[in-house]
Scaffold this motif. Structure first.
Motif, PDB file in Angstrom:
ATOM      1  N   GLU A   1       0.893  -1.256  -0.072  1.00  0.00           N
ATOM      2  CA  GLU A   1      -0.126   0.148   0.024  1.00  0.00           C
ATOM      3  C   GLU A   1       0.804   1.274  -0.073  1.00  0.00           C
ATOM      4  OE1 GLU A   1      -2.706   0.511   3.242  1.00  0.00           O
ATOM      5  OE2 GLU A   1      -3.804  -1.588   2.804  1.00  0.00           O
TER       6      GLU A   1
ATOM      7  N   ASP B   1      -5.936   8.385  10.522  1.00  0.00           N
ATOM      8  CA  ASP B   1      -4.665   7.700  11.014  1.00  0.00           C
ATOM      9  C   ASP B   1      -4.553   8.159  12.557  1.00  0.00           C
ATOM     10  OD1 ASP B   1      -4.126   8.418   7.552  1.00  0.00           O
ATOM     11  OD2 ASP B   1      -3.482   6.365   9.010  1.00  0.00           O
TER      12      ASP B   1
ATOM     13  N   TYR C   1     -10.909  -4.927   2.442  1.00  0.00           N
ATOM     14  CA  TYR C   1     -10.099  -4.480   3.625  1.00  0.00           C
ATOM     15  C   TYR C   1     -11.216  -4.665   4.709  1.00  0.00           C
ATOM     16  CZ  TYR C   1      -6.720  -1.734   5.945  1.00  0.00           C
ATOM     17  OH  TYR C   1      -5.741  -1.216   6.844  1.00  0.00           O
TER      18      TYR C   1
ATOM     19  N   GLY D   1      -3.157   2.324  14.076  1.00  0.00           N
ATOM     20  CA  GLY D   1      -2.373   2.057  15.116  1.00  0.00           C
ATOM     21  C   GLY D   1      -1.879   0.873  15.665  1.00  0.00           C
TER      22      GLY D   1
ATOM     23  N   GLY E   1      -3.849  -2.332  13.550  1.00  0.00           N
ATOM     24  CA  GLY E   1      -3.262  -2.734  15.054  1.00  0.00           C
ATOM     25  C   GLY E   1      -2.330  -4.095  14.752  1.00  0.00           C
TER      26      GLY E   1
ATOM     27  N   GLY F   1       0.494  -1.238   8.917  1.00  0.00           N
ATOM     28  CA  GLY F   1       1.053   0.079   8.607  1.00  0.00           C
ATOM     29  C   GLY F   1       1.828   0.459   9.673  1.00  0.00           C
ATOM     30  N   SER F   2       1.145   0.936  10.769  1.00  0.00           N
ATOM     31  CA  SER F   2       1.958   1.702  11.899  1.00  0.00           C
ATOM     32  C   SER F   2       3.127   1.139  12.250  1.00  0.00           C
ATOM     33  CB  SER F   2       0.725   1.963  13.118  1.00  0.00           C
ATOM     34  OG  SER F   2      -0.319   2.882  12.360  1.00  0.00           O
TER      35      SER F   2
HETATM   36  O1  IGP Z   1      -1.571   1.274  10.822  1.00  0.00           O
HETATM   37  P1  IGP Z   1      -2.315   0.093  11.253  1.00  0.00           P
HETATM   38  O2  IGP Z   1      -2.901  -0.325  12.428  1.00  0.00           O
HETATM   39  O3  IGP Z   1      -1.142  -1.286  11.142  1.00  0.00           O
HETATM   40  O4  IGP Z   1      -3.396  -0.066  10.077  1.00  0.00           O
HETATM   41  C1  IGP Z   1      -3.186  -0.074   8.661  1.00  0.00           C
HETATM   42  C2  IGP Z   1      -3.069   1.239   8.043  1.00  0.00           C
HETATM   43  O5  IGP Z   1      -1.963   1.915   8.512  1.00  0.00           O
HETATM   44  C3  IGP Z   1      -3.370   1.518   6.754  1.00  0.00           C
HETATM   45  O6  IGP Z   1      -3.988   0.418   5.984  1.00  0.00           O
HETATM   46  C4  IGP Z   1      -3.935   2.787   6.528  1.00  0.00           C
HETATM   47  C5  IGP Z   1      -3.098   3.864   6.694  1.00  0.00           C
HETATM   48  N1  IGP Z   1      -4.098   5.085   6.871  1.00  0.00           N
HETATM   49  C6  IGP Z   1      -5.472   4.548   6.619  1.00  0.00           C
HETATM   50  C7  IGP Z   1      -6.552   5.170   6.949  1.00  0.00           C
HETATM   51  C8  IGP Z   1      -7.660   4.353   6.900  1.00  0.00           C
HETATM   52  C9  IGP Z   1      -7.774   2.903   6.737  1.00  0.00           C
HETATM   53  C10 IGP Z   1      -6.603   2.283   6.626  1.00  0.00           C
HETATM   54  C11 IGP Z   1      -5.526   3.025   6.617  1.00  0.00           C
END
Ligand code: IGP
Length: 268
Positions: free
Chosen positions: A49, A60, A174, A183, A212, A232-233
């Motif tokens: 992504e 976020d 998703y 987060g 998460g 992501g985070s």
């Molecule tokens: O950061 P996490 O908790 O691992 O979740 C994934 C997320 O970061 C990524 O898919 C994402 C970044 N910004 C977003 C905004 C809405 C949904 C999803 C996202």
């Protein structure tokens, strides 16, 4: 065939779960983002992504907000992020790219020119978290005619909308694991397993869970129920941790190695 579909087919044949990292493009700079993408592929990522930094990232948490702020200091635009995809492809990265952007930068670009541009630059999927299914008809039509997968998000609170969202999803669905913002978390929404099986029953399209996830244990917990996990985070936090190493050419390889080690630990 869309690269996302091909990736899921290969993974299904191997009985593996897709590892889908998210990173904010331009953090700390565009050239380093290309090198981080290469490191993510080497670490075993199955698709990526590419996060377009945004000034008002509503969904976020603090880690990704800080990454967006760092990237926006360099005035990184959606065009720059799409260019990073092309540069990574030219550098030999084979992974499918999913452009992750809030809706406003797409509107500013202009819908038709936007889709023409991302097709040309080799993007395979698109996630627009603030574009609800009720308003996505035009975007969906343009995506389908460009064979770009518009990947919808469903949350545990989506209830009767889950079927409507999941049944015409392309690429993957998703599944947001928890309420609130992105987060790292220690626990997930109560009844997450029931939620995931509801989504699974609503579609034959692959499903992936995000929000998460930060450890191999988390990945293993969801591997049986999903076709992929999104991280992501936890990865953006690792990038933040090694920023001092990434910012100097002499120590950048060590910084990239630490990112690779962390992500390969998730893939297992
Ligand atoms: O950061 P996490 O908790 O691992 O979740 C994934 C997320 O970061 C990524 O898919 C994402 C970044 N910004 C977003 C905004 C809405 C949904 C999803 C996202």
């Amino acid at each position: 065939m869309n690269l996302i579909d091909a990736a899921f087919e290969q993974l299904r044949n191997k009985g593996e779960t897709a590892l889908i990292p998210f990173l904010t493009i331009g953090d700390p700079d565009l050239a380093t983002s290309v090198e981080i993408i290469q490191a993510l592929e080497e670490a075993g990522a199955d698709m990526i992504e590419l996060g377009v930094p945004y000034s008002d990232p509503l969904a976020d948490g603090p880690v990704i907000q800080r990454a967006s702020e760092r990237a926006l200091k360099n005035k990184v635009s959606i065009v720059d992020c799409i260019q990073v995809a092309e540069s990574a492809r030219q550098a030999g990265v084979k992974l499918p790219f999913i452009l992750f952007t809030y809706y406003n930068p797409v509107l500013q670009f202009g819908l038709k020119p936007f889709f023409a541009h991302i097709v040309e630059k080799g993007i395979s999927g698109l996630i627009i978290p603030d574009l609800p299914i009720e308003e996505d008809a035009e975007v969906r039509q343009l995506a389908e005619s460009a064979d770009i997968h518009l990947i919808p998000l469903v949350a545990p609170t989506s209830n009767d909308r889950v079927t409507r969202i999941a049944s015409n999803a392309r690429g993957f669905v998703y599944c947001v694991s928890s309420l609130g913002v992105t987060g790292v978390r220690t626990d997930f929404h109560q009844g997450i397993e029931d939620f995931l099986s509801t989504v699974r029953k609503a579609t034959n399209t692959p499903i992936a869970v995000g929000f998460g996830i930060s450890s191999r244990e988390h990945v293993e917990r969801f591997a049986g129920q999903c076709d992929g996990v999104i991280v992501g985070s936890a990865i953006v936090r690792k990038i933040e941790e090694v920023l001092p190493l990434l910012l100097s050419e002499s120590t950048k390889p060590e910084g990239l190695a630490q990112i690779r080690t962390f992500v390969s630990g998730l893939k297992g």
